[in-house]
Design a protein around this motif. Sequence first.
Motif, short mmCIF file in Angstrom:
data_model
loop_
_atom_site.label_atom_id
_atom_site.label_comp_id
_atom_site.label_asym_id
_atom_site.label_seq_id
_atom_site.Cartn_x
_atom_site.Cartn_y
_atom_site.Cartn_z
N TRP A 86 -30.78 -23.79 4.05
CA TRP A 86 -30.04 -23.44 2.82
C TRP A 86 -30.60 -24.21 1.62
O TRP A 86 -30.77 -25.42 1.68
N HIS B 20 -28.37 -6.63 3.95
CA HIS B 20 -27.03 -7.23 4.08
C HIS B 20 -26.07 -6.26 4.75
O HIS B 20 -26.07 -5.06 4.47
N GLN C 148 -32.95 -7.07 0.50
CA GLN C 148 -33.66 -8.17 -0.17
C GLN C 148 -34.99 -8.39 0.52
O GLN C 148 -35.08 -8.26 1.74
N HIS D 186 -36.96 -14.17 0.47
CA HIS D 186 -35.84 -15.06 0.78
C HIS D 186 -34.54 -14.27 0.90
O HIS D 186 -34.33 -13.31 0.16
N LEU D 187 -33.69 -14.74 1.81
CA LEU D 187 -32.35 -14.17 1.86
C LEU D 187 -31.49 -14.91 0.83
O LEU D 187 -31.51 -16.14 0.77
N LYS D 188 -30.74 -14.15 0.04
CA LYS D 188 -29.90 -14.76 -1.01
C LYS D 188 -28.47 -14.28 -0.86
O LYS D 188 -28.24 -13.20 -0.31
N TRP E 23 -24.42 -14.99 -8.32
CA TRP E 23 -24.62 -15.49 -6.96
C TRP E 23 -25.13 -16.93 -6.99
O TRP E 23 -25.74 -17.36 -7.96
N MET F 249 -29.28 -19.70 -1.52
CA MET F 249 -30.27 -18.85 -0.86
C MET F 249 -30.94 -19.63 0.27
O MET F 249 -30.69 -20.83 0.42
N TYR G 53 -24.45 -16.28 7.63
CA TYR G 53 -24.43 -17.40 6.69
C TYR G 53 -23.01 -17.72 6.27
O TYR G 53 -22.13 -16.84 6.28
#
Length: 448
Positions: free
Chosen positions: A283, A58, A3, A6-8, A298, A301, A31
Amino acid sequence: MKQIGHLKAPGNWMNDPNGFIYYKGKYHLFYQYFPYGTVWGTMHWGHAISDDLVNWEHQGIALFPTKYGDQNGCFSGSAVEHEGKMILFYTGVHYYEADPENIHVCLHDQFDSCQMRMVSEDGVHFDNWKDKQVVILPMEDNGHGHRTDTRDPKVWKGKNGWIMVLGSRGENRKGKLLFYQSTDLKNWSYINEVSKGDGWGWMWECPDYFETEGGQVVVFSPMGFLKDGKGEENQAICMVVDFQEDGCKMNMPDQYQYLDYGFDLYAPQSTVDEAGRRVLVAWLRMPKAVKEEGQVPWRGMFSLPRVVEVKDGHVYFRVHPNVKKLYSRPVRDVKDTGQKGYHLSLQLEDGGCVNVGGYRIFRRGSRIGTDRTDVFCKGEDYRTVFETPKIKEGFQLDIYVEEHMVEVYINDGEYVVSNGVYGLKKELFISGGSMVKLFGATDLSALL
Ligand code: FRU
Protein backbone atom coordinates in the motif's frame (compact mmCIF):
# COMPACT_ATOMS: atom_id res chain seq x y z
CA MET A 1 -14.09 -0.03 -13.68
CA LYS A 2 -10.75 -0.95 -15.24
CA GLN A 3 -7.26 0.16 -14.23
CA ILE A 4 -3.91 -0.50 -15.85
CA GLY A 5 -0.61 -0.74 -13.98
CA HIS A 6 -1.10 0.16 -10.33
CA LEU A 7 -4.29 -0.75 -8.56
CA LYS A 8 -5.89 2.37 -7.06
CA ALA A 9 -8.87 3.07 -4.85
CA PRO A 10 -11.90 3.20 -7.13
CA GLY A 11 -12.93 6.37 -5.30
CA ASN A 12 -12.78 7.01 -1.53
CA TRP A 13 -10.18 5.29 0.67
CA MET A 14 -8.00 2.17 0.38
CA ASN A 15 -5.23 0.79 2.55
CA ASP A 16 -3.63 -2.68 2.90
CA PRO A 17 -3.69 -5.36 0.19
CA ASN A 18 -5.65 -8.39 1.40
CA GLY A 19 -6.47 -11.91 0.20
CA PHE A 20 -3.96 -11.79 -2.67
CA ILE A 21 -4.25 -15.10 -4.54
CA TYR A 22 -3.95 -16.72 -7.95
CA TYR A 23 -7.20 -18.68 -7.99
CA LYS A 24 -8.73 -20.63 -10.88
CA GLY A 25 -6.61 -18.85 -13.48
CA LYS A 26 -7.09 -15.29 -12.23
CA TYR A 27 -5.42 -12.97 -9.75
CA HIS A 28 -7.66 -11.75 -6.98
CA LEU A 29 -6.56 -8.78 -4.95
CA PHE A 30 -8.71 -7.46 -2.13
CA TYR A 31 -8.01 -4.31 -0.19
CA GLN A 32 -8.99 -2.46 2.96
CA TYR A 33 -11.67 -0.11 1.78
CA PHE A 34 -13.79 2.69 3.24
CA PRO A 35 -16.54 3.44 0.75
CA TYR A 36 -17.85 6.69 2.24
CA GLY A 37 -14.97 9.14 2.07
CA THR A 38 -11.24 9.65 1.56
CA VAL A 39 -10.39 8.81 5.17
CA TRP A 40 -9.93 5.55 7.08
CA GLY A 41 -13.19 4.27 8.63
CA THR A 42 -15.28 1.10 9.03
CA MET A 43 -13.32 -1.39 6.99
CA HIS A 44 -14.75 -3.32 4.07
CA TRP A 45 -12.85 -5.49 1.59
CA GLY A 46 -12.86 -4.09 -1.93
CA HIS A 47 -12.09 -6.63 -4.66
CA ALA A 48 -10.29 -6.51 -8.00
CA ILE A 49 -9.49 -9.27 -10.52
CA SER A 50 -6.76 -9.49 -13.13
CA ASP A 51 -5.49 -11.97 -15.72
CA ASP A 52 -1.93 -10.67 -15.63
CA LEU A 53 -1.36 -8.48 -12.54
CA VAL A 54 -1.41 -5.27 -14.62
CA ASN A 55 -4.90 -5.08 -16.16
CA TRP A 56 -7.26 -4.82 -13.20
CA GLU A 57 -11.02 -4.85 -13.05
CA HIS A 58 -12.73 -3.61 -9.90
CA GLN A 59 -15.50 -5.87 -8.65
CA GLY A 60 -16.99 -3.74 -5.89
CA ILE A 61 -17.21 -4.76 -2.25
CA ALA A 62 -16.62 -8.39 -1.21
CA LEU A 63 -16.68 -8.25 2.59
CA PHE A 64 -18.56 -5.88 4.85
CA PRO A 65 -19.65 -5.94 8.51
CA THR A 66 -22.64 -8.19 9.25
CA LYS A 67 -21.76 -10.04 12.46
CA TYR A 68 -21.17 -9.16 16.10
CA GLY A 69 -17.46 -10.01 15.63
CA ASP A 70 -16.93 -7.75 12.62
CA GLN A 71 -19.57 -5.15 13.47
CA ASN A 72 -17.06 -2.30 13.18
CA GLY A 73 -14.86 -3.59 10.42
CA CYS A 74 -13.33 -6.38 8.40
CA PHE A 75 -9.63 -5.76 8.96
CA SER A 76 -6.74 -7.22 6.95
CA GLY A 77 -6.25 -10.88 6.13
CA SER A 78 -5.39 -13.41 3.46
CA ALA A 79 -6.81 -16.08 1.15
CA VAL A 80 -6.09 -19.72 0.38
CA GLU A 81 -7.63 -22.21 -1.99
CA HIS A 82 -8.99 -25.44 -0.53
CA GLU A 83 -11.07 -28.09 -2.29
CA GLY A 84 -11.77 -25.61 -5.06
CA LYS A 85 -13.13 -22.96 -2.71
CA MET A 86 -11.64 -19.61 -1.84
CA ILE A 87 -11.22 -19.28 1.91
CA LEU A 88 -10.60 -15.83 3.32
CA PHE A 89 -9.23 -15.15 6.79
CA TYR A 90 -9.49 -11.70 8.33
CA THR A 91 -9.78 -9.86 11.61
CA GLY A 92 -13.24 -8.81 12.73
CA VAL A 93 -13.36 -5.82 15.07
CA HIS A 94 -16.00 -4.77 17.56
CA TYR A 95 -15.68 -1.35 19.19
CA TYR A 96 -16.39 -0.93 22.93
CA GLU A 97 -17.68 2.51 22.10
CA ALA A 98 -18.05 4.27 18.78
CA ASP A 99 -17.81 8.04 18.52
CA PRO A 100 -21.46 9.17 18.59
CA GLU A 101 -20.62 11.90 16.08
CA ASN A 102 -18.86 9.53 13.68
CA ILE A 103 -19.67 5.86 14.13
CA HIS A 104 -16.74 4.92 11.88
CA VAL A 105 -14.29 5.91 14.58
CA CYS A 106 -13.60 4.03 17.81
CA LEU A 107 -13.42 6.00 21.05
CA HIS A 108 -10.29 5.45 23.18
CA ASP A 109 -8.85 2.90 20.72
CA GLN A 110 -10.45 0.04 22.60
CA PHE A 111 -12.02 -2.77 20.67
CA ASP A 112 -12.12 -6.56 20.50
CA SER A 113 -10.41 -8.36 17.65
CA CYS A 114 -11.30 -11.89 16.62
CA GLN A 115 -10.08 -13.91 13.66
CA MET A 116 -12.77 -14.84 11.18
CA ARG A 117 -13.12 -16.79 8.01
CA MET A 118 -15.38 -16.48 5.02
CA VAL A 119 -15.84 -19.10 2.34
CA SER A 120 -16.60 -18.30 -1.27
CA GLU A 121 -17.46 -21.12 -3.66
CA ASP A 122 -16.03 -19.34 -6.67
CA GLY A 123 -14.15 -16.16 -5.69
CA VAL A 124 -16.96 -14.10 -7.18
CA HIS A 125 -19.86 -14.46 -4.74
CA PHE A 126 -19.46 -13.60 -1.07
CA ASP A 127 -22.41 -14.20 1.23
CA ASN A 128 -21.67 -11.95 4.19
CA TRP A 129 -24.68 -13.21 6.15
CA LYS A 130 -24.23 -16.98 5.76
CA ASP A 131 -20.61 -17.81 5.05
CA LYS A 132 -18.70 -16.16 7.91
CA GLN A 133 -17.44 -17.78 11.09
CA VAL A 134 -15.23 -16.80 14.03
CA VAL A 135 -12.21 -19.15 14.19
CA ILE A 136 -10.15 -17.51 16.97
CA LEU A 137 -11.89 -15.59 19.75
CA PRO A 138 -10.50 -12.32 21.13
CA MET A 139 -7.53 -12.92 23.45
CA GLU A 140 -8.06 -12.97 27.23
CA ASP A 141 -7.38 -9.47 28.48
CA ASN A 142 -3.83 -9.44 29.88
CA GLY A 143 -3.52 -5.73 30.53
CA HIS A 144 -1.11 -5.29 27.61
CA GLY A 145 -3.57 -4.48 24.89
CA HIS A 146 -3.43 -7.70 22.90
CA ARG A 147 -7.20 -8.20 23.04
CA THR A 148 -7.37 -5.15 20.79
CA ASP A 149 -4.07 -5.45 18.92
CA THR A 150 -3.98 -8.99 17.53
CA ARG A 151 -4.78 -9.13 13.86
CA ASP A 152 -4.05 -9.68 10.17
CA PRO A 153 -4.06 -13.49 9.71
CA LYS A 154 -1.80 -14.73 6.93
CA VAL A 155 -2.46 -18.40 6.22
CA TRP A 156 -0.42 -20.81 4.10
CA LYS A 157 -0.14 -24.54 3.53
CA GLY A 158 2.82 -26.04 5.33
CA LYS A 159 4.23 -29.52 4.95
CA ASN A 160 2.05 -30.97 7.71
CA GLY A 161 -1.04 -28.79 7.63
CA TRP A 162 -2.11 -25.17 7.60
CA ILE A 163 -0.24 -22.42 9.40
CA MET A 164 -1.48 -18.98 10.42
CA VAL A 165 0.64 -16.08 11.60
CA LEU A 166 -0.91 -13.10 13.39
CA GLY A 167 0.56 -9.73 14.29
CA SER A 168 0.25 -8.82 17.95
CA ARG A 169 1.78 -7.01 20.91
CA GLY A 170 3.14 -8.25 24.21
CA GLU A 171 4.37 -6.93 27.51
CA ASN A 172 6.44 -3.73 27.65
CA ARG A 173 5.01 -2.52 24.37
CA LYS A 174 6.84 -5.05 22.22
CA GLY A 175 5.48 -6.31 18.94
CA LYS A 176 5.26 -10.05 18.33
CA LEU A 177 4.05 -12.75 15.98
CA LEU A 178 1.70 -15.54 17.00
CA PHE A 179 1.65 -18.86 15.17
CA TYR A 180 -1.31 -21.23 14.93
CA GLN A 181 -1.81 -24.54 13.13
CA SER A 182 -4.83 -26.33 11.74
CA THR A 183 -5.59 -29.47 9.76
CA ASP A 184 -9.04 -28.41 8.54
CA LEU A 185 -8.78 -24.60 8.30
CA LYS A 186 -11.55 -24.36 10.93
CA ASN A 187 -10.00 -25.43 14.22
CA TRP A 188 -6.83 -23.58 15.06
CA SER A 189 -4.35 -24.35 17.86
CA TYR A 190 -1.92 -21.86 19.25
CA ILE A 191 1.67 -23.06 18.77
CA ASN A 192 4.26 -20.38 19.46
CA GLU A 193 5.13 -16.70 19.59
CA VAL A 194 8.18 -14.81 18.39
CA SER A 195 9.42 -11.33 19.28
CA LYS A 196 12.57 -9.19 19.47
CA GLY A 197 14.10 -6.80 21.98
CA ASP A 198 13.49 -3.07 22.44
CA GLY A 199 13.36 -0.74 19.47
CA TRP A 200 11.42 -3.09 17.21
CA GLY A 201 8.07 -1.32 17.48
CA TRP A 202 5.14 -1.79 19.87
CA MET A 203 2.83 -3.76 17.59
CA TRP A 204 3.65 -5.83 14.50
CA GLU A 205 1.02 -5.50 11.78
CA CYS A 206 0.39 -7.54 8.64
CA PRO A 207 2.93 -10.37 8.92
CA ASP A 208 3.77 -12.51 5.92
CA TYR A 209 6.06 -15.51 5.68
CA PHE A 210 7.24 -17.50 2.66
CA GLU A 211 10.02 -19.62 1.29
CA THR A 212 12.11 -18.75 -1.73
CA GLU A 213 14.90 -20.74 -3.38
CA GLY A 214 17.47 -18.56 -1.64
CA GLY A 215 15.94 -18.59 1.84
CA GLN A 216 12.96 -18.17 4.13
CA VAL A 217 11.61 -14.65 4.49
CA VAL A 218 9.44 -12.90 7.03
CA VAL A 219 7.87 -9.50 6.34
CA PHE A 220 5.94 -7.41 8.85
CA SER A 221 5.06 -3.81 9.64
CA PRO A 222 6.10 -2.66 13.12
CA MET A 223 4.26 0.36 14.53
CA GLY A 224 6.37 3.13 16.07
CA PHE A 225 9.54 2.08 14.26
CA LEU A 226 11.11 5.14 12.61
CA LYS A 227 11.44 7.74 15.32
CA ASP A 228 12.65 10.89 13.57
CA GLY A 229 9.46 12.76 14.39
CA LYS A 230 8.15 12.60 10.81
CA GLY A 231 5.39 10.59 9.22
CA GLU A 232 5.16 7.72 8.87
CA GLU A 233 6.52 6.06 12.01
CA ASN A 234 5.19 2.66 11.04
CA GLN A 235 7.41 0.91 8.52
CA ALA A 236 7.43 -2.42 6.70
CA ILE A 237 10.60 -4.49 7.14
CA CYS A 238 11.78 -7.91 6.02
CA MET A 239 14.58 -10.35 6.74
CA VAL A 240 15.85 -13.81 5.99
CA VAL A 241 14.95 -16.14 8.87
CA ASP A 242 15.25 -19.70 9.96
CA PHE A 243 11.75 -21.14 10.37
CA GLN A 244 10.94 -24.63 11.58
CA GLU A 245 7.43 -25.64 10.88
CA ASP A 246 7.49 -28.15 13.68
CA GLY A 247 6.70 -25.99 16.71
CA CYS A 248 6.67 -22.86 14.51
CA LYS A 249 10.06 -21.76 15.74
CA MET A 250 11.45 -18.71 14.01
CA ASN A 251 14.96 -17.48 14.48
CA MET A 252 15.01 -13.78 13.60
CA PRO A 253 18.36 -12.10 13.01
CA ASP A 254 19.16 -8.58 14.24
CA GLN A 255 19.67 -7.27 10.71
CA TYR A 256 16.66 -6.29 8.67
CA GLN A 257 15.95 -4.49 5.42
CA TYR A 258 13.25 -1.97 4.80
CA LEU A 259 10.79 -3.20 2.26
CA ASP A 260 11.34 0.02 0.35
CA TYR A 261 13.64 2.95 0.99
CA GLY A 262 11.03 5.59 0.07
CA PHE A 263 9.26 4.80 3.38
CA ASP A 264 5.81 5.36 1.87
CA LEU A 265 4.91 1.72 1.28
CA TYR A 266 3.28 -0.30 4.04
CA ALA A 267 1.52 -3.55 4.93
CA PRO A 268 2.73 -5.62 1.94
CA GLN A 269 1.23 -8.98 1.08
CA SER A 270 2.52 -11.72 -1.18
CA THR A 271 1.23 -14.72 -3.08
CA VAL A 272 2.55 -17.17 -5.65
CA ASP A 273 1.98 -16.23 -9.28
CA GLU A 274 1.04 -18.40 -12.23
CA ALA A 275 4.70 -19.29 -12.88
CA GLY A 276 5.51 -20.05 -9.23
CA ARG A 277 7.21 -16.73 -8.47
CA ARG A 278 6.71 -15.06 -5.09
CA VAL A 279 4.99 -11.80 -5.92
CA LEU A 280 4.22 -8.96 -3.51
CA VAL A 281 2.30 -5.69 -3.51
CA ALA A 282 2.18 -2.96 -0.87
CA TRP A 283 0.00 0.00 0.00
CA LEU A 284 1.23 3.50 -0.89
CA ARG A 285 0.21 5.87 1.89
CA MET A 286 -1.02 9.13 0.41
CA PRO A 287 -1.34 12.19 2.66
CA LYS A 288 -4.09 13.77 0.59
CA ALA A 289 -6.81 12.67 -1.77
CA VAL A 290 -6.64 13.08 -5.54
CA LYS A 291 -9.52 15.10 -6.93
CA GLU A 292 -9.93 15.05 -10.68
CA GLU A 293 -12.69 16.39 -12.94
CA GLY A 294 -15.55 13.95 -13.23
CA GLN A 295 -14.02 11.39 -10.82
CA VAL A 296 -14.91 10.41 -7.26
CA PRO A 297 -11.98 11.65 -5.11
CA TRP A 298 -9.67 8.79 -4.17
CA ARG A 299 -6.80 8.15 -1.78
CA GLY A 300 -4.50 5.11 -1.60
CA MET A 301 -2.95 2.85 -4.23
CA PHE A 302 -0.69 -0.19 -4.52
CA SER A 303 2.90 -0.59 -5.66
CA LEU A 304 3.60 -2.42 -8.88
CA PRO A 305 3.82 -6.18 -8.29
CA ARG A 306 7.35 -7.20 -7.27
CA VAL A 307 8.99 -10.59 -7.45
CA VAL A 308 10.77 -11.45 -4.21
CA GLU A 309 14.03 -13.37 -4.40
CA VAL A 310 16.84 -14.03 -1.96
CA LYS A 311 20.52 -14.18 -2.86
CA ASP A 312 23.38 -14.34 -0.34
CA GLY A 313 21.11 -13.32 2.52
CA HIS A 314 19.77 -10.24 0.72
CA VAL A 315 16.10 -9.83 -0.22
CA TYR A 316 15.52 -8.50 -3.75
CA PHE A 317 12.30 -6.91 -5.00
CA ARG A 318 12.32 -7.12 -8.77
CA VAL A 319 9.65 -5.62 -10.92
CA HIS A 320 7.29 -8.34 -12.19
CA PRO A 321 7.96 -9.42 -15.81
CA ASN A 322 4.39 -8.51 -16.82
CA VAL A 323 5.09 -4.91 -15.82
CA LYS A 324 8.10 -4.90 -18.14
CA LYS A 325 5.84 -6.22 -20.90
CA LEU A 326 3.31 -3.49 -20.20
CA TYR A 327 5.99 -0.84 -20.66
CA SER A 328 7.65 -2.17 -23.79
CA ARG A 329 6.77 0.45 -26.44
CA PRO A 330 9.95 2.39 -27.20
CA VAL A 331 9.32 6.15 -27.26
CA ARG A 332 11.64 9.09 -27.90
CA ASP A 333 10.02 11.77 -25.81
CA VAL A 334 8.30 11.60 -22.47
CA LYS A 335 5.44 13.66 -23.94
CA ASP A 336 4.63 10.64 -26.16
CA THR A 337 4.15 8.22 -23.29
CA GLY A 338 0.38 8.70 -22.80
CA GLN A 339 -1.68 8.51 -19.61
CA LYS A 340 -0.52 5.15 -18.29
CA GLY A 341 2.95 6.14 -17.23
CA TYR A 342 6.34 5.05 -18.51
CA HIS A 343 9.55 3.15 -17.80
CA LEU A 344 12.90 4.90 -17.97
CA SER A 345 16.00 2.74 -17.93
CA LEU A 346 19.54 4.11 -17.56
CA GLN A 347 22.90 3.83 -15.88
CA LEU A 348 23.71 6.70 -13.56
CA GLU A 349 27.24 7.92 -12.98
CA ASP A 350 28.47 9.44 -9.74
CA GLY A 351 27.09 12.98 -9.37
CA GLY A 352 24.45 12.25 -12.04
CA CYS A 353 20.83 13.27 -11.66
CA VAL A 354 17.50 12.44 -13.28
CA ASN A 355 14.73 14.97 -12.94
CA VAL A 356 11.44 13.21 -13.55
CA GLY A 357 8.97 16.09 -13.83
CA GLY A 358 10.14 17.68 -10.56
CA TYR A 359 11.08 14.46 -8.72
CA ARG A 360 14.87 14.17 -8.50
CA ILE A 361 16.85 10.94 -8.47
CA PHE A 362 20.59 11.31 -7.91
CA ARG A 363 23.73 9.33 -7.19
CA ARG A 364 26.17 10.21 -4.44
CA GLY A 365 29.02 7.73 -4.45
CA SER A 366 27.58 4.31 -3.78
CA ARG A 367 24.10 5.47 -2.80
CA ILE A 368 21.04 6.52 -4.73
CA GLY A 369 18.92 9.32 -3.33
CA THR A 370 15.58 10.84 -4.23
CA ASP A 371 14.03 14.24 -3.49
CA ARG A 372 10.34 15.03 -3.93
CA THR A 373 10.34 18.47 -2.32
CA ASP A 374 8.87 20.11 -5.44
CA VAL A 375 6.17 17.49 -6.02
CA PHE A 376 4.78 16.78 -2.57
CA CYS A 377 2.79 18.36 0.24
CA LYS A 378 4.69 21.07 2.06
CA GLY A 379 5.27 20.71 5.77
CA GLU A 380 7.81 19.61 8.33
CA ASP A 381 5.90 16.47 9.12
CA TYR A 382 6.67 14.89 5.78
CA ARG A 383 9.81 13.15 4.67
CA THR A 384 10.94 14.45 1.31
CA VAL A 385 14.54 13.24 0.83
CA PHE A 386 15.54 9.59 0.79
CA GLU A 387 18.67 7.50 0.39
CA THR A 388 19.49 3.83 -0.06
CA PRO A 389 22.14 1.95 1.89
CA LYS A 390 25.44 1.39 0.05
CA ILE A 391 24.83 -0.31 -3.25
CA LYS A 392 26.99 -3.24 -4.35
CA GLU A 393 25.90 -4.34 -7.78
CA GLY A 394 26.16 -1.29 -10.08
CA PHE A 395 23.95 1.69 -10.89
CA GLN A 396 21.37 0.44 -13.30
CA LEU A 397 18.11 2.27 -12.63
CA ASP A 398 14.69 1.20 -13.83
CA ILE A 399 12.29 3.98 -13.03
CA TYR A 400 8.54 3.44 -13.34
CA VAL A 401 6.66 6.70 -13.39
CA GLU A 402 2.98 7.38 -13.16
CA GLU A 403 0.99 10.41 -12.11
CA HIS A 404 1.08 9.77 -8.36
CA MET A 405 3.97 7.41 -7.82
CA VAL A 406 7.57 6.97 -8.87
CA GLU A 407 9.30 3.61 -8.26
CA VAL A 408 13.07 3.41 -8.66
CA TYR A 409 14.40 -0.15 -8.97
CA ILE A 410 18.16 -0.24 -8.52
CA ASN A 411 20.08 -3.16 -10.06
CA ASP A 412 16.95 -5.15 -10.68
CA GLY A 413 15.67 -4.82 -7.13
CA GLU A 414 18.82 -4.77 -4.99
CA TYR A 415 16.99 -1.82 -3.44
CA VAL A 416 13.82 -0.01 -4.38
CA VAL A 417 12.83 3.57 -3.57
CA SER A 418 9.16 4.38 -4.17
CA ASN A 419 7.46 7.65 -3.43
CA GLY A 420 4.02 9.14 -3.70
CA VAL A 421 3.98 12.44 -5.64
CA TYR A 422 1.51 15.20 -6.48
CA GLY A 423 1.73 17.52 -9.48
CA LEU A 424 4.44 15.69 -11.44
CA LYS A 425 5.16 17.34 -14.82
CA LYS A 426 5.53 15.49 -18.12
CA GLU A 427 9.22 16.42 -18.40
CA LEU A 428 12.51 14.62 -18.16
CA PHE A 429 16.05 15.98 -17.69
CA ILE A 430 19.03 13.69 -17.31
CA SER A 431 22.62 14.55 -16.49
CA GLY A 432 25.31 11.94 -16.04
CA GLY A 433 23.22 9.11 -17.49
CA SER A 434 24.07 6.58 -20.16
CA MET A 435 22.28 3.76 -21.99
CA VAL A 436 19.06 5.76 -21.65
CA LYS A 437 15.91 4.01 -22.86
CA LEU A 438 12.33 5.15 -22.57
CA PHE A 439 9.22 2.98 -22.88
CA GLY A 440 5.54 3.84 -22.89
CA ALA A 441 2.67 1.50 -22.04
CA THR A 442 1.53 -0.92 -24.67
CA ASP A 443 -1.69 -2.86 -25.06
CA LEU A 444 -0.72 -5.83 -22.96
CA SER A 445 -3.64 -7.99 -23.98
CA ALA A 446 -2.07 -8.14 -27.43
CA LEU A 447 1.10 -9.65 -25.96
CA LEU A 448 -0.31 -12.35 -23.72
C1 FRU B 1 -2.32 -1.82 8.65
C2 FRU B 1 -3.60 -2.00 9.42
C3 FRU B 1 -3.82 -3.45 9.81
C4 FRU B 1 -5.30 -3.52 10.00
C5 FRU B 1 -5.81 -2.60 8.91
C6 FRU B 1 -7.04 -1.83 9.26
O1 FRU B 1 -2.34 -0.69 7.85
O2 FRU B 1 -3.62 -1.17 10.57
O3 FRU B 1 -3.08 -3.89 10.93
O4 FRU B 1 -5.82 -4.81 9.85
O5 FRU B 1 -4.75 -1.69 8.65
O6 FRU B 1 -7.48 -1.10 8.16
